[in-house]
Design an enzyme around this catalytic site. Structure first.
Site, PDB file in Angstrom:
ATOM      1  N   LYS A 116       3.594  -0.253   8.829  1.00 43.83           N
ATOM      2  CA  LYS A 116       3.797   1.123   8.111  1.00 43.83           C
ATOM      3  C   LYS A 116       4.772   2.017   8.489  1.00 43.83           C
ATOM      4  O   LYS A 116       5.245   2.363   9.804  1.00 43.83           O
ATOM      5  CB  LYS A 116       2.281   1.624   8.859  1.00 43.83           C
ATOM      6  CG  LYS A 116       1.947   2.858   8.393  1.00 43.83           C
ATOM      7  CD  LYS A 116      -0.122   3.099   8.858  1.00 43.83           C
ATOM      8  CE  LYS A 116      -0.099   4.039   8.568  1.00 43.83           C
ATOM      9  NZ  LYS A 116      -1.410   4.901   9.590  1.00 43.83           N
TER      10      LYS A 116
ATOM     11  N   THR B 167      -0.972   9.157   1.186  1.00 44.12           N
ATOM     12  CA  THR B 167      -0.611  10.006   1.988  1.00 44.12           C
ATOM     13  C   THR B 167      -0.461  10.187   3.399  1.00 44.12           C
ATOM     14  O   THR B 167       0.279  10.541   3.706  1.00 44.12           O
ATOM     15  CB  THR B 167      -2.550  11.037   2.529  1.00 44.12           C
ATOM     16  OG1 THR B 167      -3.111  10.025   2.558  1.00 44.12           O
ATOM     17  CG2 THR B 167      -2.334  11.545   0.785  1.00 44.12           C
ATOM     18  N   TYR B 168      -0.388   8.548   3.863  1.00 43.72           N
ATOM     19  CA  TYR B 168      -0.157   8.263   5.074  1.00 43.72           C
ATOM     20  C   TYR B 168       0.890   7.307   5.137  1.00 43.72           C
ATOM     21  O   TYR B 168       1.821   7.367   6.889  1.00 43.72           O
ATOM     22  CB  TYR B 168      -1.865   7.278   5.716  1.00 43.72           C
ATOM     23  CG  TYR B 168      -1.596   6.094   4.896  1.00 43.72           C
ATOM     24  CD1 TYR B 168      -0.652   4.936   4.346  1.00 43.72           C
ATOM     25  CD2 TYR B 168      -2.837   5.543   3.778  1.00 43.72           C
ATOM     26  CE1 TYR B 168      -0.762   4.147   3.912  1.00 43.72           C
ATOM     27  CE2 TYR B 168      -2.664   4.749   3.184  1.00 43.72           C
ATOM     28  CZ  TYR B 168      -2.117   3.827   2.653  1.00 43.72           C
ATOM     29  OH  TYR B 168      -2.117   2.556   2.320  1.00 43.72           O
ATOM     30  N   GLY B 169       1.675   7.640   3.800  1.00 46.29           N
ATOM     31  CA  GLY B 169       2.612   6.162   3.467  1.00 46.29           C
ATOM     32  C   GLY B 169       2.969   5.153   2.602  1.00 46.29           C
ATOM     33  O   GLY B 169       2.148   4.908   2.894  1.00 46.29           O
TER      34      GLY B 169
ATOM     35  N   ASP C 106     -13.356   9.235   8.689  1.00 45.52           N
ATOM     36  CA  ASP C 106     -13.088   8.536   7.160  1.00 45.52           C
ATOM     37  C   ASP C 106     -13.026   7.441   7.093  1.00 45.52           C
ATOM     38  O   ASP C 106     -12.649   6.504   6.359  1.00 45.52           O
ATOM     39  CB  ASP C 106     -11.221   8.898   7.119  1.00 45.52           C
ATOM     40  CG  ASP C 106     -11.046   8.895   5.238  1.00 45.52           C
ATOM     41  OD1 ASP C 106     -11.829   9.249   4.773  1.00 45.52           O
ATOM     42  OD2 ASP C 106      -9.860   8.874   5.087  1.00 45.52           O
TER      43      ASP C 106
ATOM     44  N   GLY D  84       0.836  -0.993   0.198  1.00 47.69           N
ATOM     45  CA  GLY D  84      -0.023   0.017   0.108  1.00 47.69           C
ATOM     46  C   GLY D  84       0.776   0.834  -0.152  1.00 47.69           C
ATOM     47  O   GLY D  84       2.127   1.534   0.750  1.00 47.69           O
TER      48      GLY D  84
END
Lengths: 456, 267
Positions: free
Chosen positions: A52, A31-33, A151, A28
């Site tokens: 992550k 925007t989160y990484g 979200d 994956g």
């Protein structure tokens, strides 16, 4: 800082790349990484993990909030943080979770492709009900702790694959970054391409200034409808979403096309919404006089007198003050009717969905993914057809594919302090719902509270 | 996070035992007396308070920063990180945790400089020596020592809730609030759950204002011995303050304090 002490700490520190094998296993990017599927190098356990790597360097406010809250949250249907790795050399922060093989975005995509191919997917009758029940339970827990998700969408609802937690929902990617700002400003901060409006409650689109529990409930309603029909109920073209203006004409138009225009008596306070003036100027309620949720769902073969529809209607109530709470929704007759919800949403049957694929590691693919996504969303119907042949398509970019999962956890592991008076626990008193276990699903009680220390 | 304290990392990992605390501090207590150690902690709590007020932070953010600092030194010697560096780092971290908003690095450093110069010239004759890179580096070490437990429960909320129930006048609440602030200069935030600290402070405020609260406390069904223990810690602080002049003594104390060696030891 003392150099000797520093050196000692640096030598003692466990390094993520020494403990875990994850190279070439990216599943994956967003925007989160980056998220990787990882295994322990020493094979002390053979479990799969999700690692992550948080975007950027150092401890941003959102990283800080994510760590602070995930460190406290413990519920079978909320993603569980196993460990944090701080990489001092490159100032990167890594979070370790259990690996979740599936998510609702992929599951729904699979069903849509099958539908287009006129094939049926073999899943148990109660799967949608079990999914909804566990989503509600996770959100009930978050809400009882005053954590709002902000979200919710299919890609953020993970489902565990084969293993001890088979078929269990894990809610992931809470909008930690959006805790402190007004609800709408962050839209502009995020990569505009990744934002989807399909799950946004009407009050947000009309300029509501704060996130609320009701906003999460609307999103759950949207997800429920999508599970029932394999179509995003409020699907909408999204071209000009770079605007930081919360008001989104096309998205509202889509909602009214499905639901009908809200009657004054149904939503008294709509007049107080910041964008009410624009709404009145832009929309003619007569254009929607033939629309209703009953008709929409009926077209998708969901009967308006069924319990599923009746609960959906309570979740998708326009007036946020009248929208059902997660607690009440869990007590809905829908969940008392056969088939009853199960802990394993697949109810022991085979899992027909494919495993996650690895993404190429090159940086360039985020850019092209994003472009691809815009294309996908704009040409939804084409894409649907394409999906039939290519097995691809959908409203989420490949980059948003991935999510994380976890292992045993239970609210039942809570410590028993019942011998002390309520008065001694102002925090408990505040949220009486916190301790309650949903009536139907009996998760195994694990000694979670005490294990947490050791595991962490 | 307004969750359940009894399930929190604060309760499970950071309510310490007073004997362990003494044990952990032993290396420092070979150099300093217990009283000197406490005076140094008081000084840096004052420093955080002053820094926080200058940055216009809420008391909750200040209290959390103070707790971070105390937790760090509950596990590490004063020698490991200069508290003058750890104090602003704690404030920096706590402002992010408490949703106050990120304090810009330059503002944090310049505020430290002015606070050292204008408020603590009696302790430091030289300029505040640290820069942004020091704070950022230190933050990772702090986070690590805290074991990523960042949500700190404070006595303020239970204090207000109890006072509503007790139905006290504003002056009792005000005094109790100030006693909670003072309690940050003792070890109680490391040793007791925040609701017990709140109760001890209410009890003390009631005694000062001669408000009868016997019945109310009796009905609480809480362990009054523990409340009295907290009270003793706070009274000891007030006793110490009677004869202690920080302005006169602290410079010598800071001289005596174990300090980091920043040059690697040659082998």
């Amino acid at each position: 800082m003392d150099s000797e002490w520093k050196e000692k700490r640096n030598n003692e520190r466990a390094k993520v790349e020494e403990l875990f094998c994850y190279e070439g296993c990216k599943v994956g990017r967003g925007t989160y990484g980056h998220v990787y599927k990882a295994k322990r190098k020493d094979s002390s356990d053979i479990k799969e993990y999700a690692l992550k790597q948080i975007e950027g360097t150092g401890l941003s406010m959102s990283a800080c909030r994510e760590i602070a809250l995930l460190r406290e949250l413990k519920h079978p249907n909320v993603i569980n943080l196993q460990r944090v790795f701080l990489s001092h050399a490159d100032r990167k922060v890594w979070l370790l979770f259990d690996y979740a093989e599936h998510d609702l975005w992929h599951i729904i995509k699979f069903h849509r492709a099958a539908k287009a191919n006129k094939k049926t997917v073999q899943v148990t009758k109660g799967m949608v009900k079990s999914l909804l029940y566990q989503i509600l339970d996770g959100i009930r827990y978050l809400h009882s702790n005053w954590v709002l998700h902000r979200d919710l969408k299919p890609a953020n609802i993970l489902v565990m694959g084969e293993g001890t937690e088979r078929g269990r929902v894990k809610i992931a990617d809470m909008g930690f970054a959006r805790l402190f700002n007004s609800p709408l400003k962050p839209l502009a901060d995020l990569d505009p391409v990744v934002v989807t409006f399909w799950y946004r409650a009407p009050e947000l689109l009309l300029g509501a200034r704060h996130y609320t529990k009701a906003i999460d409930i609307w999103a759950i309603g949207c997800i429920f409808a999508e599970l029932l029909t394999s179509e995003p109920i409020f699907h909408c073209r999204q071209e000009d979403i770079k605007t930081s203006n919360p008001y989104h004409h096309d998205q509202l138009d889509r909602i009214f096309n499905v639901m009908g225009f809200p009657q004054e008596k149904d939503w008294v306070d709509i007049k107080k919404m910041p964008e009410h003036g624009t709404l009145m100027k832009d929309f003619k309620k007569n254009n929607y006089s033939s629309s209703s949720l009953v008709k929409y769902m009926d077209r998708h073969k969901i009967k308006p007198d069924g319990k599923a529809f009746m609960l959906l209607q309570k979740l998708l109530t326009m007036d946020p003050t009248k929208r059902i709470t997660s607690e009440l929704a869990m007590q809905d007759p829908y969940f008392l009717e056969d088939p009853l919800p199960t802990q394993d949403v697949f109810a022991g049957g085979p899992i027909p969905y494919p495993k996650r694929e690895f993404l190429s590691d090159e940086e360039q693919d985020d850019k092209s993914d994003n472009k691809k996504k815009v294309f996908m969303e704009q040409s939804w119907t084409n894409q649907q057809r394409a999906a039939a042949t290519k097995g691809g398509g959908g409203g989420e970019p490949a980059s948003k594919r991935v999510r994380l999962g976890h292992h045993q956890s239970s609210i039942g592991g809570q410590q028993n302090f019942s011998h002390m008076t309520q008065r001694n626990h102002p925090n408990q008193q505040q949220h009486p719902g916190h301790v309650q276990q949903g009536g139907m699903m009996n998760y195994t009680n694990t000694q979670q509270s005490s294990n947490f220390n050791q595991r962490y | 996070m307004a969750g359940n304290f009894w399930q929190s990392a604060h309760y499970q990992q950071w309510i310490l035992d007073s004997q362990d605390l003494i044990q952990e501090r032993r290396p420092d207590l070979e150099v300093l007396t217990e009283e000197e150690y406490q005076k140094i902690m008081i000084f840096f709590t004052n420093f955080i308070q002053q820094l926080g007020e200058t940055l216009k932070l809420r008391q909750q953010v200040i209290a959390t920063a103070t707790t971070f600092l105390k937790r760090f030194y509950a596990r590490n010697s004063l020698r490991c990180i200069d508290p003058l560096l750890l104090a602003p780092t704690s404030v920096f971290l706590s402002s992010k945790v408490e949703e106050f908003g990120v304090i810009s690095n330059s503002r944090l450093i310049s505020t430290c400089q002015s606070v050292v110069k204008n408020k603590f010239s009696y302790a430091y004759t030289t300029e505040f020596p640290y820069r942004t890179n020091h704070i950022l580096e230190c933050e990772f070490y702090l986070l690590e020592s805290l074991d990523c437990c960042l949500i700190v429960y404070q006595p303020y909320r239970p204090l207000v809730q109890y006072m509503q129930d007790l139905g006290g006048e504003g002056e009792v609440l005000q005094l109790a609030w100030r006693i909670v602030n003072d309690s940050l200069r003792t070890d109680v935030c490391l040793l007791f759950p925040p609701y017990e600290i709140a109760l001890a402070c209410i009890h003390m405020a009631c005694v000062v204002h001669q408000k009868d609260c016997k019945q109310w406390f009796a009905e609480l069904n809480t362990d009054l011995d523990r409340i009295m223990e907290i009270t003793r810690y706070i009274l000891n602080l007030y006793e110490l303050w009677k004869t202690y002049d920080e302005r006169k003594e602290v410079q010598a104390l800071l001289q005596k304090m174990p300090k980091p060696t920043t040059q690697p030891v040659p082998r």
